[in-house]
Scaffold this motif. Structure first.
Motif, mmCIF file in Angstrom:
data_model
loop_
_atom_site.group_PDB
_atom_site.id
_atom_site.type_symbol
_atom_site.label_atom_id
_atom_site.label_comp_id
_atom_site.label_asym_id
_atom_site.label_seq_id
_atom_site.Cartn_x
_atom_site.Cartn_y
_atom_site.Cartn_z
ATOM 1 N N LEU A 16 3.924 14.339 70.584
ATOM 2 C CA LEU A 16 5.037 13.737 71.864
ATOM 3 C C LEU A 16 3.684 13.271 72.500
ATOM 4 N N CYS A 17 3.343 14.709 73.406
ATOM 5 C CA CYS A 17 3.223 13.725 74.725
ATOM 6 C C CYS A 17 1.585 13.119 74.367
ATOM 7 N N VAL A 25 -3.991 12.034 79.315
ATOM 8 C CA VAL A 25 -3.864 12.728 79.946
ATOM 9 C C VAL A 25 -4.402 13.682 78.706
ATOM 10 N N PHE A 26 -3.679 13.680 77.813
ATOM 11 C CA PHE A 26 -3.837 14.533 76.748
ATOM 12 C C PHE A 26 -4.405 14.358 75.555
ATOM 13 N N GLU A 27 -4.944 14.910 74.415
ATOM 14 C CA GLU A 27 -5.540 15.151 73.223
ATOM 15 C C GLU A 27 -5.412 16.111 72.661
ATOM 16 N N CYS A 49 5.678 13.303 79.568
ATOM 17 C CA CYS A 49 6.002 14.447 79.234
ATOM 18 C C CYS A 49 6.577 15.392 79.204
ATOM 19 N N VAL A 50 7.164 15.899 80.184
ATOM 20 C CA VAL A 50 7.821 17.007 80.174
ATOM 21 C C VAL A 50 8.532 16.762 79.856
ATOM 22 N N LEU A 58 5.737 21.995 78.521
ATOM 23 C CA LEU A 58 5.265 21.754 79.638
ATOM 24 C C LEU A 58 5.713 21.256 80.842
ATOM 25 N N SER A 59 4.419 21.359 82.209
ATOM 26 C CA SER A 59 5.322 21.340 83.114
ATOM 27 C C SER A 59 4.292 20.347 84.174
#
Lengths: 239, 126
Positions: A16-17, A25-27, A49-50, A58-59
């Protein structure tokens, strides 16, 4: 500059993030497809994302000076485009929420009635199994197996839905919980059933026993011992 | 003196030893807890116990609704074998796994006998 942290042990590869991040930012990484921060510098501190992470692993730190990206007026159009819809909050009024809540009540009630009708006594195992499965969505609750701490954690975790007072037995292996205010009470009351002894309540008590079992590694079972005005339920380790 | 669980475990071992086609057995409470078990190691006991309790519940409902009677036995046949569930007393069920080559008549006789023994073990400890 905002910094994103992922507690790797909590990630359940839901992705989801990765989907929601407006700046990618994510992969997903490795065979398990766990989320990984690959473009730290691109983080704008929107904290979407948080809010979204179901595992709460996640933070984002140092994001205090940033206004949430998705709440900035100038970004509305962009957010809508990403979500491909007008945010639901803008479409719904209070009457819609009330109606949706009523629908949810009816569905919950119908589901529990169907379980009772088809499975009879076997539904208790289903309730507890549901608690076991739901536990995986609360990884932070696995931090302690000690009953008093576990109950304190559960009280914090479910503060938005219900309250309970806990009285531990002298051996600290079983506990009697009193639920004076519970979201489930409203559901059963709407159907004219008594709080505590209604089938939905019984199912939920076993669900709670399932959660306690999963977090503590012991086999808890529930027994409703009082239903006047509030639920009183004894949770004990099955011998 | 052997505990109730040990007694039941012995009975289950006896059941498994009665035929090479019986590959595992367990006693499960209506709450979905394993009381005693000689299931193969690859079987998830927690899952089996939950499903057995649910199946017992469904069996009871079918028996009472369609036949106005109490449930005695449920059995499931698959390509690889059978799963037999037999009520033990009022609150437990015996789950037996067999290969597809098992002679069901013999299995049923053995299950019936072991259920009586299990029922006595449960009653003695109540």
């Amino acid at each position: 500059m905002p910094t994103v942290h992922i507690e790797e042990a909590g990630c359940r590869d839901c992705g989801l993030c990765v989907e929601i991040c407006p700046t990618d930012v994510f992969e997903e990484d490795g065979p398990k497809k766990l989320a990984k921060v690959v473009r730290q510098d691109d983080c704008i501190g929107c904290t979407s994302c948080v809010y979204l992470c179901p595992s709460r692993c996640l933070s984002v730190t140092d994001a205090k000076t940033q206004r949430p990206f998705h709440r900035m007026e100038s970004n509305r159009a962009l957010v809508s485009r990403f979500l491909q819809q007008v945010p639901a909050m803008e479409q719904l009024g209070q009457a819609d929420y009330d109606e949706a809540l009523k629908d949810t009540h009816v569905r919950l009630q119908a589901l529990s009635d169907a379980l009772k009708e088809i499975m009879g006594r076997g539904q208790r195992a289903v309730g507890r199994s549901a608690g076991n499965l739901a536990a995986a969505h609360m990884p932070e609750m696995y931090e302690t197996t000690e009953l008093a701490q576990l109950l304190a954690g559960l009280r914090r975790r479910f503060a938005h839905a219900f309250e309970f007072d806990a009285q531990l037995d002298t051996d600290a292996k079983s506990a009697t919980l009193t639920f004076p205010a519970c979201a489930m009470h409203k559901v059963v009351a709407a159907q004219g059933e008594p709080a505590g002894s209604a089938n939905l309540c019984e199912l939920f008590h076993e669900y709670f026993a399932g959660l306690m079992s999963a977090f503590s590694g012991k086999s808890y079972t529930s027994a409703t011992i009082g239903t006047v005005g509030q639920c009183t339920v004894k949770f004990q380790i099955r011998s | 003196m052997a505990s109730r669980t040990e007694k039941m475990q012995d009975i289950l071992r006896g059941l498994r030893g009665a035929s090479p086609d019986i590959i595992g057995a367990a006693v499960v409470s209506i709450d979905g807890f394993i009381v005693a078990s000689v299931l193969p190691s690859e079987v998830d006991e927690e899952l089996v116990s939950g499903m057995a309790a649910a199946m017992l519940g469904v069996g009871e409902r079918i028996s009472s609704e369609l036949m106005a009677s109490t449930m005695e036995q449920v059995y499931v046949r698959s390509e690889k074998g059978y799963v037999v569930l037999n009520a033990v007393g009022a609150d437990s069920v015996l789950v037996v796994l067999t290969t597809k080559d098992a002679k069901l008549g013999l299995v049923f006789i053995e299950v019936k006998r072991r259920c009586q023994e299990l029922g006595k073990a449960i009653a003695a400890s109540a």
